[in-house]
Design an enzyme around this catalytic site. Structure first.
Site, PDB file in Angstrom:
ATOM      1  N   CYS A   2       0.681  -1.261  -0.239  1.00 36.79           N
ATOM      2  CA  CYS A   2       0.111  -0.103   0.318  1.00 36.79           C
ATOM      3  C   CYS A   2       0.764   1.208  -0.192  1.00 36.79           C
ATOM      4  CB  CYS A   2      -1.401  -0.191   1.082  1.00 36.79           C
ATOM      5  SG  CYS A   2      -2.085  -1.375   1.391  1.00 36.79           S
ATOM      6  N   ARG A  50      -5.263   1.682  -1.271  1.00 37.47           N
ATOM      7  CA  ARG A  50      -4.632   0.136  -0.071  1.00 37.47           C
ATOM      8  C   ARG A  50      -4.745  -1.150  -1.729  1.00 37.47           C
ATOM      9  NH1 ARG A  50      -8.793  -4.838   1.973  1.00 37.47           N
ATOM     10  NH2 ARG A  50      -6.990  -5.655   2.197  1.00 37.47           N
ATOM     11  N   ALA A  52      -4.634  -4.075  -2.182  1.00 38.78           N
ATOM     12  CA  ALA A  52      -5.344  -5.544  -1.742  1.00 38.78           C
ATOM     13  C   ALA A  52      -4.471  -7.175  -2.364  1.00 38.78           C
ATOM     14  CB  ALA A  52      -6.926  -5.761  -1.497  1.00 38.78           C
ATOM     15  N   VAL A  53      -4.235  -7.577  -1.410  1.00 43.46           N
ATOM     16  CA  VAL A  53      -3.216  -8.426  -1.320  1.00 43.46           C
ATOM     17  C   VAL A  53      -3.676  -9.670  -0.188  1.00 43.46           C
ATOM     18  CG1 VAL A  53      -1.664  -9.837  -1.105  1.00 43.46           C
ATOM     19  CG2 VAL A  53      -1.519  -7.464  -1.738  1.00 43.46           C
ATOM     20  N   GLY A  79       2.811  -3.470   3.067  1.00 39.83           N
ATOM     21  CA  GLY A  79       3.612  -4.170   3.205  1.00 39.83           C
ATOM     22  C   GLY A  79       3.298  -5.598   3.511  1.00 39.83           C
ATOM     23  N   ASP A 103      -2.913  -9.566   7.996  1.00 39.59           N
ATOM     24  CA  ASP A 103      -2.125  -8.912   8.748  1.00 39.59           C
ATOM     25  C   ASP A 103      -1.907  -7.542   9.750  1.00 39.59           C
ATOM     26  OD1 ASP A 103      -1.330  -8.085   6.486  1.00 39.59           O
ATOM     27  OD2 ASP A 103       0.613  -8.345   6.421  1.00 39.59           O
ATOM     28  N   GLY A 377      14.457 -12.507  -7.490  1.00 40.64           N
ATOM     29  CA  GLY A 377      15.140 -12.714  -6.768  1.00 40.64           C
ATOM     30  C   GLY A 377      16.477 -11.586  -6.176  1.00 40.64           C
TER      31      GLY A 377
END
Length: 607
Positions: A2, A50, A52-53, A79, A103, A377
């Site tokens: 976010c 936001r 959204a994840v 995060g 979270d 990576g």
């Protein structure tokens, strides 16, 4: 993932500042295209955009929660906290109740339970602000490696903070002023922890928090590398690295949205891709999406160099076939890279590596069409020791940052008085000495091992932060969350004390990583030399830069003219394309053009 912002002031009523807070929040819409919110109180005001994840419906911010009998605390957070299920269980056992699966709520309740001491418990990439009306204080926190950005501006009666510099600059309290030290950061390719180029604005240092009250602003470290003896033999170390990587990738695949990987065909991204495939196969999920890029004309124009000995595409295809991914190749045209540079500047708010950043931006824009999260990576070279300067005795023996050679390219073209004020060589030397003074020593360590440890520290705390900064701004400009498994602090801590002989086992660069994933990758990829992020080598790219620079020099109102020696730049334009180590003449022109646009668009005052 976010965008966050906030404003605390002890002498004005912030409930009357909604339009200004909304203006600050709106600068973050690209970071959070899915939703937005603001929260206002007399002393504190927060904004949030936001992406959204996780818990699409429940993770709305700013979010409030309270201890029994107290006023609610408020959080705005960006995060991912990868260990939030474990933290949630621990907090529930302590009596906390949750309304969502997010979270965000776990973070807020962690603060309610442990205050600022919650930070060492978090595993993830994060930046957040918590307003605690009961303590009349603001807590700002940032992850250990600095994956997520957080800037703040303390002033006489309060503080502004936000995910990006433009967010603070949207408030009249913040001025677009840059001093000599800020210009030195730009020209010397340094990113000194805590510095943000703009006068008075600070970047919260990785692994730190700031506790801000009416008459105090205290920044405190909560995490640091510690040096000690490595407890394991080589086989145990190899197995431990593999186990850590499997757990890290498993955690970082958790999302309620489509996830892919950025696959260059190098060892690092290939290892992440193969590990991700293993996890998905065990869970019977869909095929992994993988993404790679190349440049138009590189088949004909590619010139091998020390940092780019070969092209990526054949190796990326090889890995994609091995893991049976849904592979997408993006071929970038020269005109696309040129046209993306303005967007790149607005994404980062600072000049930088325009062509590399433009390629990242264009790749991420394509990835976003199919995935909201991508694993990368990044950081494997920093933690396993993959850069050439870890092996070059000349570079190891030089008392400077090995990537600082680019500053020499500007001496001929910069205004003589400006060069004197910048003191580039002295500035870099001071910053390097500061870095070396921070390195945690290990008593009795051999001189050669001491030097390698110093090089690792410089890479982890100075070079990596710049790369992470680039990746965050380019990805979040299109609303894509990029996760970096090799930045997990457990892996970083374990490898910090792993002997150099283990990291180069079998006499190979990053031999430890190669052995840890040997069963997952095709031999040509497993044995491949490091190749830097691709750049355009099409003659039209530098030709366009030269034409733009001639036009810039011909403009009597150009903000670049006071900073350069015009005749010297014309001499550069009259010369042939060239490369000095990592630096090309195209890079010099590109940065100067970016600086001109930056001064013009951001109305920069140099003082």
């Amino acid at each position: 993932m976010c965008g966050i912002t906030g404003w605390v002031d002890w002498e004005r009523d912030l409930t009357q500042q909604r339009p200004l807070l909304e203006a600050m929040t709106d600068t973050l819409i690209p970071r959070g295209p899915d939703a937005g919110g603001v929260w206002l109180s007399p002393r504190a005001a927060f904004g949030h955009r936001r992406l959204a994840v996780i818990d699409i419906e429940g993770g709305v911010q700013p979010m409030q929660a309270s201890r029994e009998g107290e006023q609610p605390c408020v959080v705005t957070y960006s995060g991912e906290i990868y260990n939030f299920p474990e933290l949630r269980g621990e907090l529930q056992r302590l009596g906390h109740q949750f309304r969502t699966r997010s979270d965000t709520e776990v973070l807020l309740h962690s603060y309610l339970e442990w205050g600022e001491h919650c930070l060492p418990r978090l595993n993830g990439m994060f930046a957040f602000g918590v307003w605690d009306p009961n303590r009349q204080g603001l807590l700002l926190g940032r992850d250990r490696l600095g994956v997520k950005p957080l800037f703040y501006l303390p002033y006489a009666t309060g503080v502004l903070f936000g995910s990006e510099l433009k967010t603070l600059l949207a408030n009249p309290i913040a001025a677009a002023e840059v001093g000599i030290e800020g210009l030195a950061e730009v020209f010397c390719a340094t990113q000194t922890p805590g510095h943000a180029v703009f006068r008075d604005i600070r970047a919260l240092r990785p692994g730190h928090y700031a506790w801000i009250q009416r008459r105090s602003c205290r920044e405190q470290r909560y995490w640091a590398l510690t040096s000690g003896e490595h407890p394991d033999d080589l086989p145990t170390t190899t197995a431990a690295v593999r186990e850590l990587l499997e757990d890290i990738v498993r955690r970082q695949l958790i999302a309620d949205v489509p996830v892919g990987t950025l696959l260059s065909g190098g060892l690092d991204s290939s290892a992440v891709t193969a590990l991700a495939t293993e996890v998905l196969n065990r869970n019977s999920r869909d095929r992994l999406a993988t993404y790679s890029i190349d440049f138009e004309g590189n088949q004909d124009n590619f010139q091998p160099s020390a940092i780019r000995p070969e092209q990526d595409t054949p190796f990326a295809r090889m890995v994609a076939q091995r893991v049976r991914s849904d592979h997408i190749e993006l071929l970038l045209r020269t005109d696309e890279v040129i046209s993306a540079r303005s967007e790149v500047l607005r994404a980062r708010d600072l000049p930088g590596l325009a062509d590399t950043n433009a390629a990242q931006y264009l790749l991420f824009r394509e990835v976003k069409k199919r995935s909201t999260v991508a694993l990368s990576g990044e950081s494997a070279d920093e933690v396993f020791g993959g850069y050439p300067w870890f092996f070059d005795q000349r570079m190891l023996g030089a008392a400077t940052f090995p990537w600082a050679v680019s500053v020499a390219a500007f001496e001929p073209v910069l205004d003589t008085e400006l060069w004197r004020l910048l003191r580039p060589q002295e500035y870099i030397a001071e910053r390097y000495a500061q870095t070396m003074a921070e390195v945690p020593a290990l008593d009795g360590e051999a001189p050669g091992d001491v030097r390698i440890r110093e090089m690792f520290y410089a890479n982890l705390t100075r070079w990596l932060t710049m790369l992470l900064d680039f990746k965050d701004r380019m990805s979040m400009r299109v609303g894509l969350e990029v996760r970096v498994p090799f930045c997990d602090h457990r892996l970083v801590e374990y490898l910090w004390n792993t002997p150099w002989a283990f990291k180069t086992s079998d006499g190979r660069v990053k031999g430890l990583l190669r052995n840890a994933v040997a069963d997952l990758l095709p031999a040509p990829v497993l044995d491949r030399k490091k190749t830097s992020f691709p750049v355009s080598q099409h003659p039209a790219y530098e030709q366009t830069l030269r034409e733009e620079m001639r036009a810039e020099l011909a403009d009597p109102n150009s903000p670049l003219l006071p900073l350069v020696r015009r005749e010297a730049v014309l001499d550069l334009l009259a010369g042939p394309p060239g490369q000095q180590g990592m630096w090309r003449s195209a890079d010099t022109l590109s940065l100067l053009l970016q600086i001109a646009e930056w001064l013009r668009v951001y109305h920069i005052s140099i003082r």
